[in-house]
Design an enzyme around this catalytic site. Structure first.
Site, mmCIF file in Angstrom:
data_model
loop_
_atom_site.group_PDB
_atom_site.id
_atom_site.type_symbol
_atom_site.label_atom_id
_atom_site.label_comp_id
_atom_site.label_asym_id
_atom_site.label_seq_id
_atom_site.Cartn_x
_atom_site.Cartn_y
_atom_site.Cartn_z
ATOM 1 C CG ASP A 238 2.715 11.969 0.540
ATOM 2 O OD1 ASP A 238 2.958 10.740 0.579
ATOM 3 O OD2 ASP A 238 3.498 12.807 0.077
ATOM 4 C CG HIS B 291 0.609 6.462 2.369
ATOM 5 N ND1 HIS B 291 1.308 7.582 1.969
ATOM 6 C CD2 HIS B 291 0.321 6.666 3.685
ATOM 7 C CE1 HIS B 291 1.454 8.400 2.984
ATOM 8 N NE2 HIS B 291 0.864 7.888 4.047
#
Length: 467
Positions: free
Chosen positions: A444, A440
Site C-alpha cells: 500500500d 499495489h
C-alpha cells in the site's frame, strides 16, 4: 585424443543457446579455461572457456547459429597431433537430441530425415540412445522442466520452450502442425524455423518498403549479435539480440502483471557525499576496492527492509511469499542491454562486503562471465542511472518481486534550513531523488512511503562505520 567442445547447459530451464562469436579460429592454440567462444541464451550472455589445452582443430557450428545444449560445436586436438581425417559434415540438428516419441505423431508427416532414422517404420525402442557426456538425471530434469500445453488433436501434448512458442505466435503457426525432433518429442527452435520457412503462408507478410514486397527471408529471424545496434545506421533494420528480446518480454509482462505505483522522495545526501569525499582515497587504498555510492544505498535499503519486510516479498498465485533473506538485485547497464545480477543474502554482508560483491558482479556482467544462478532469485532490486544525470525515474518492477528502488542524480541545490534557534537560512545541499516502484496488489502507499522514510533517515543521518 581430440576433445569435443559442447554447447553447455546454462541452467536447468535452458535448452538451447546461440553461438554469437568464436574467439579463436581453426589452427589457433588454446589453453584450458581460456575463453573460446561466446553464447547468448534466454538468461544470460557468457564466454565459454576451453575444456582442454591444444589446438582448435575444427569449428562445427558457425557464428549466429542456435543449437541445443550438449551439441558438439568444435573440436580441440592435442598440440602437435597428426592431421586428422576430415570431420563429418555438419548435422542439421544436434546429433543425440532427436529420439522419437514413444507413440506415432498424428500432427503432421515427419521430415525425411526422421523417416530414414525409423527405417522400415517399425515402432522405435522406448529407451532412446543416451546423449554423450550427459548424466541421466540431467536429461530427466530437462524433460521435466519443458512446459507442456495440450493440442487440439486427440489430447496430444505439445512440448516446447517459451522461445519456440513466441516464434509460433509471431508467425501464426499452430505448434500441433510442427514436426518435432527434440528430446521426448519437444519442438526445437530449428523445428519451428524450418516449418516457417517451408510454410510461408502461416507467417505474416513481410512489410513492404516503397511499394515493394519485403524479402521472403524476412519470415526467418536473422540471429543478432550482442551490441549489433550500438552503431545504428539510419534506414537499417537490425534484428533484436536474444537479451533485447528477453528484456522486452519481461518488461511488458511486468506491466501486465503488477499494479504499478511510484512514490518519490527527496533526500539530502550532503553527509554521505562529504564522508565519501573525505574517506575515499584512504578507504580504497586500505581495502583495494573502489568506493561508490551503491553500498550506501544498499545498506539503507537493508535497514528499511528489516522494518518493512513486506517490500521484500513476491506474489505466488493468490499468496504472498515473505522471503527469509534479502537477495539484492543490482541493475547493470551493458553496451548491449541491461542485466540484474543478484547479491545473495545481502543482509549478512557489511558495508565493505557489499561493495566488493556489487563490484565483482558488475565486472563479471560486463565481461560476460555471469552464470544463470547469478541473475536468479532476486527479492528486491536497485537500479541506479544517477551517474547519467536524471532527476529521477519510474522503473518497472523486476518480476516476481513487488518493489524496485530507482536512484536519481545527486545535484547541488539551494535549500532552506533552520538553525537551533528556529531561524531559516539558505544553504547548498547535495540533493537526491529516489523513487520506489511497487506492486499495489501487495504494498500500500502508506507502507511504501514509510519504507522510503527509513531509507531517507538512514542516508540523511548516516552514522555507520564504512570499514
Amino acid at each position: 585424443m581430440p576433445t569435443d567442445v559442447i554447447m553447455p547447459q546454462m541452467g536447468e530451464s535452458i535448452f538451447e543457446g546461440t553461438l554469437t562469436k568464436w574467439l579463436k579460429k581453426p589452427g589457433d592454440k588454446v589453453q584450458r579455461d581460456e575463453p573460446l567462444f561466446e553464447i547468448s541464451t534466454d538468461k544470460v550472455d557468457a564466454e565459454i572457456p576451453a575444456p582442454a589445452s591444444g589446438v582448435l582443430k575444427e569449428i562445427k557450428v558457425a557464428e549466429g547459429a542456435t543449437v541445443q545444449v550438449n551439441t558438439v560445436v568444435g573440436v580441440i586436438d592435442a598440440e602437435g597431433a597428426a592431421a586428422a581425417t576430415p570431420a563429418p559434415s555438419k548435422p542439421e540438428a544436434p546429433k543425440a537430441a532427436a529420439p522419437t516419441p514413444p507413440a506415432p505423431s498424428p500432427r503432421a508427416p515427419q521430415p525425411a530425415a526422421a523417416v530414414a532414422r525409423k527405417g522400415d517404420g517399425a515402432r522405435p525402442q522406448s529407451v532412446p540412445t543416451p546423449e554423450p557426456a550427459r548424466p541421466r538425471e540431467a536429461v530427466a530434469r530437462q524433460a521435466e522442466s519443458v512446459i507442456e500445453f495440450p493440442s487440439t488433436e486427440e489430447g496430444q501434448r505439445v512440448r516446447s520452450s517459451p522461445l519456440v512458442r513466441r516464434i509460433a505466435r509471431d508467425h501464426n503457426v499452430d505448434l500441433a502442425q510442427v514436426p518435432a525432433t527434440g528430446l521426448g518429442g519437444r519442438i526445437t527452435k530449428e523445428d519451428i524455423l524450418r516449418f516457417v520457412e517451408q510454410h510461408p503462408a502461416g507467417a505474416p507478410p513481410a512489410v513492404a518498403v516503397g511499394g515493394r514486397p519485403g524479402p521472403a527471408a524476412a519470415a526467418q529471424p536473422v540471429p543478432a549479435m550482442p551490441g549489433a545496434a550500438l552503431v545504428p545506421v539510419p534506414g537499417d533494420l537490425v534484428p533484436m539480440s536474444t537479451m533485447r528480446k528477453k528484456i522486452a518480454e519481461h518488461m511488458v509482462a511486468s506491466k501486465r502483471t503488477s499494479a504499478h505505483v511510484h512514490s518519490i522522495f527527496e533526500i539530502d545526501m550532503t553527509r554521505v557525499v562529504k564522508l565519501r569525499e573525505r574517506e575515499r582515497a584512504d578507504w580504497e587504498k586500505r581495502n583495494g576496492a573502489k568506493l561508490t555510492f551503491m553500498p550506501f544505498f544498499a545498506r539503507a535499503v537493508l535497514a528499511s527492509i528489516r522494518e518493512w519486510p513486506i517490500v521484500n516479498a513476491s506474489v505466488e498465485g493468490e499468496s504472498i511469499r515473505y522471503h527469509r533473506n534479502v537477495n539484492l538485485g543490482i541493475a547493470v547497464s551493458l553496451d548491449w542491454g541491461l542485466i540484474v545480477p543478484v547479491v545473495k543474502h545481502a543482509e549478512e554482508k557489511n558495508f565493505l562486503g557489499l561493495q566488493r560483491a556489487i563490484t565483482e558482479l558488475a565486472e563479471r556482467a560486463r565481461s560476460k562471465k555471469l552464470s544463470p544462478e547469478d541473475v536468479q532469485g532476486g527479492t528486491f532490486t536497485i537500479t541506479n542511472p544517477g551517474p547519467y544525470g536524471p532527476l529521477f525515474g519510474t522503473p518497472i518492477i523486476n518480476q516476481p518481486q513487488v518493489a524496485i528502488l530507482g536512484i536519481g542524480g545527486i545535484f547541488k541545490t539551494p535549500v532552506v534550513k533552520t538553525d537551533p534557534e528556529g531561524n531559516d537560512y539558505f544553504a547548498v545541499a547535495h540533493i537526491l531523488h529516489v523513487s520506489l516502484g511497487y506492486d499495489h496488489r501487495v504494498v500500500d502507499g502508506a507502507v511504501a512511503d514509510q519504507f522510503l522514510s527509513v531509507v531517507k533517515k538512514k542516508l540523511v543521518h548516516w552514522d555507520e562505520d564504512i570499514g
